[in-house]
Design a protein around this motif. Sequence first.
Motif, PDB file in Angstrom:
ATOM      1  N   PRO A 198       0.658  -1.586  -0.098  1.00 15.60           N
ATOM      2  CA  PRO A 198       0.290   0.402   0.099  1.00 15.60           C
ATOM      3  C   PRO A 198       0.454   1.649  -0.255  1.00 15.60           C
ATOM      4  O   PRO A 198       0.268   2.228  -0.272  1.00 15.60           O
ATOM      5  N   LEU A 199       2.138   1.179   0.545  1.00 12.95           N
ATOM      6  CA  LEU A 199       2.816   2.355   0.080  1.00 12.95           C
ATOM      7  C   LEU A 199       3.532   2.758  -0.888  1.00 12.95           C
ATOM      8  O   LEU A 199       3.824   4.143  -1.315  1.00 12.95           O
ATOM      9  N   LEU A 200       2.789   1.522  -1.935  1.00 10.84           N
ATOM     10  CA  LEU A 200       3.659   2.083  -3.166  1.00 10.84           C
ATOM     11  C   LEU A 200       2.094   2.573  -4.201  1.00 10.84           C
ATOM     12  O   LEU A 200       2.641   3.000  -5.152  1.00 10.84           O
ATOM     13  N   ILE A 201       1.239   2.884  -3.435  1.00 10.87           N
ATOM     14  CA  ILE A 201       0.171   3.044  -4.033  1.00 10.87           C
ATOM     15  C   ILE A 201       0.182   3.780  -5.352  1.00 10.87           C
ATOM     16  O   ILE A 201      -0.156   4.083  -6.435  1.00 10.87           O
ATOM     17  N   PRO A 202       0.478   5.390  -4.662  1.00 14.37           N
ATOM     18  CA  PRO A 202       0.578   6.650  -6.079  1.00 14.37           C
ATOM     19  C   PRO A 202       2.026   5.915  -6.950  1.00 14.37           C
ATOM     20  O   PRO A 202       1.256   6.717  -7.696  1.00 14.37           O
ATOM     21  N   LYS A 203       2.343   5.170  -6.774  1.00 17.02           N
ATOM     22  CA  LYS A 203       3.407   4.708  -7.526  1.00 17.02           C
ATOM     23  C   LYS A 203       2.914   4.246  -9.165  1.00 17.02           C
ATOM     24  O   LYS A 203       3.450   4.364 -10.099  1.00 17.02           O
ATOM     25  N   ILE A 204       2.062   3.094  -7.942  1.00 15.24           N
ATOM     26  CA  ILE A 204       1.703   2.687  -8.645  1.00 15.24           C
ATOM     27  C   ILE A 204       0.646   2.886 -10.059  1.00 15.24           C
ATOM     28  O   ILE A 204       0.749   2.270 -11.327  1.00 15.24           O
ATOM     29  N   ALA A 205      -0.546   3.621  -8.766  1.00 12.93           N
ATOM     30  CA  ALA A 205      -1.161   4.383  -9.624  1.00 12.93           C
ATOM     31  C   ALA A 205      -0.653   5.211 -11.153  1.00 12.93           C
ATOM     32  O   ALA A 205      -1.464   5.687 -12.103  1.00 12.93           O
ATOM     33  N   ALA A 206       0.544   5.814 -10.716  1.00 14.12           N
ATOM     34  CA  ALA A 206       0.981   6.458 -11.572  1.00 14.12           C
ATOM     35  C   ALA A 206       1.864   5.863 -13.205  1.00 14.12           C
ATOM     36  O   ALA A 206       1.644   6.780 -14.182  1.00 14.12           O
ATOM     37  N   LYS A 211      -8.258  -0.180 -10.667  1.00 12.52           N
ATOM     38  CA  LYS A 211      -8.401  -0.332  -9.286  1.00 12.52           C
ATOM     39  C   LYS A 211      -7.314  -0.959  -8.599  1.00 12.52           C
ATOM     40  O   LYS A 211      -6.747  -1.915  -9.198  1.00 12.52           O
ATOM     41  N   LEU A 212      -7.108  -0.242  -7.440  1.00 12.17           N
ATOM     42  CA  LEU A 212      -5.849  -1.114  -7.151  1.00 12.17           C
ATOM     43  C   LEU A 212      -6.191  -0.962  -5.411  1.00 12.17           C
ATOM     44  O   LEU A 212      -6.760  -0.606  -4.833  1.00 12.17           O
TER      45      LEU A 212
END
Length: 276
Positions: A197-205, A212-213
């Motif tokens: 979950p700490l990587l969600i902003p980078k994955i979303a990019a 959906k993440l």
Amino acid sequence: MNTTKSIGVFDSGYGGLTVFKSIAAKLPDYNYIYMGDNARSPYGDHSFETVYQYTLECVEWLFAQGCPLVILACNTASAKALRNIQQKVLPVKYPDYRVLGVIRPTAEVIGSFTESNTIGVMGTRGTVNSESYPIEIHHFYPELEVVQQSCPLWVPLIENNEHIHEGADYFVKKYTDELLAKSPAIDTILLACTHYPLLIPKIAAVVPEGFKLVAQGDIVADSLADYLTRHPEIESQLGKASEKKFYTSGDEQVFDKNASIFFDEKIVSARVNLKI
């Protein structure tokens, strides 16, 4: 009835704190003990037998601290150790204790997130190689296509607090691109590691708009709330003083510094001496 007991939450390191944070927010009244086996993490590349031995030792330690219910807030431990603990250990040695994992609750609801009936699962090598997610998901959603991708460098990046820097972007894009190349139909990615979950902003990019993440914290918290409602024999034992205690098998000062990244609170832990 002794009502001073706690819910135990176990992880190989820090990642389980993202699940614990959701549990504590959903069920704030209960007492909790968190145990991180930081001295022996990460678990992702260890054998099934090693992960089982390490997990069982930590679960038994939590039992000894007065936890009749333990949550394995670790996908690798849930994949490699939970079934043996539930089926072979508890009935013989601890018939009144319960151990729950994070895979089944997630598998029960993941189908509701996808419109294309195709989901990607990103996890450690241990979780991916266990095939636990495809097996469990197909119990509930046999029509779903499940595409997996191991991400062996994500946990080390996060645990060394390197995930916040631009250098981590390459590895986030690398593993995400490798997953999406396996099926153009994927519209949902399950983050099958509690660190991710700490990587969600980078994955979303790096995924298409509208993807959906899915993180596991709220799913596991909702499942635990339901479990306690259905099992008053466990729930009635639990203390409700909103106490949270933290333990680590590693260095306490290092744990306290890094744990706040995952839990959003100042943490003061104590050290547990385990067989290393």
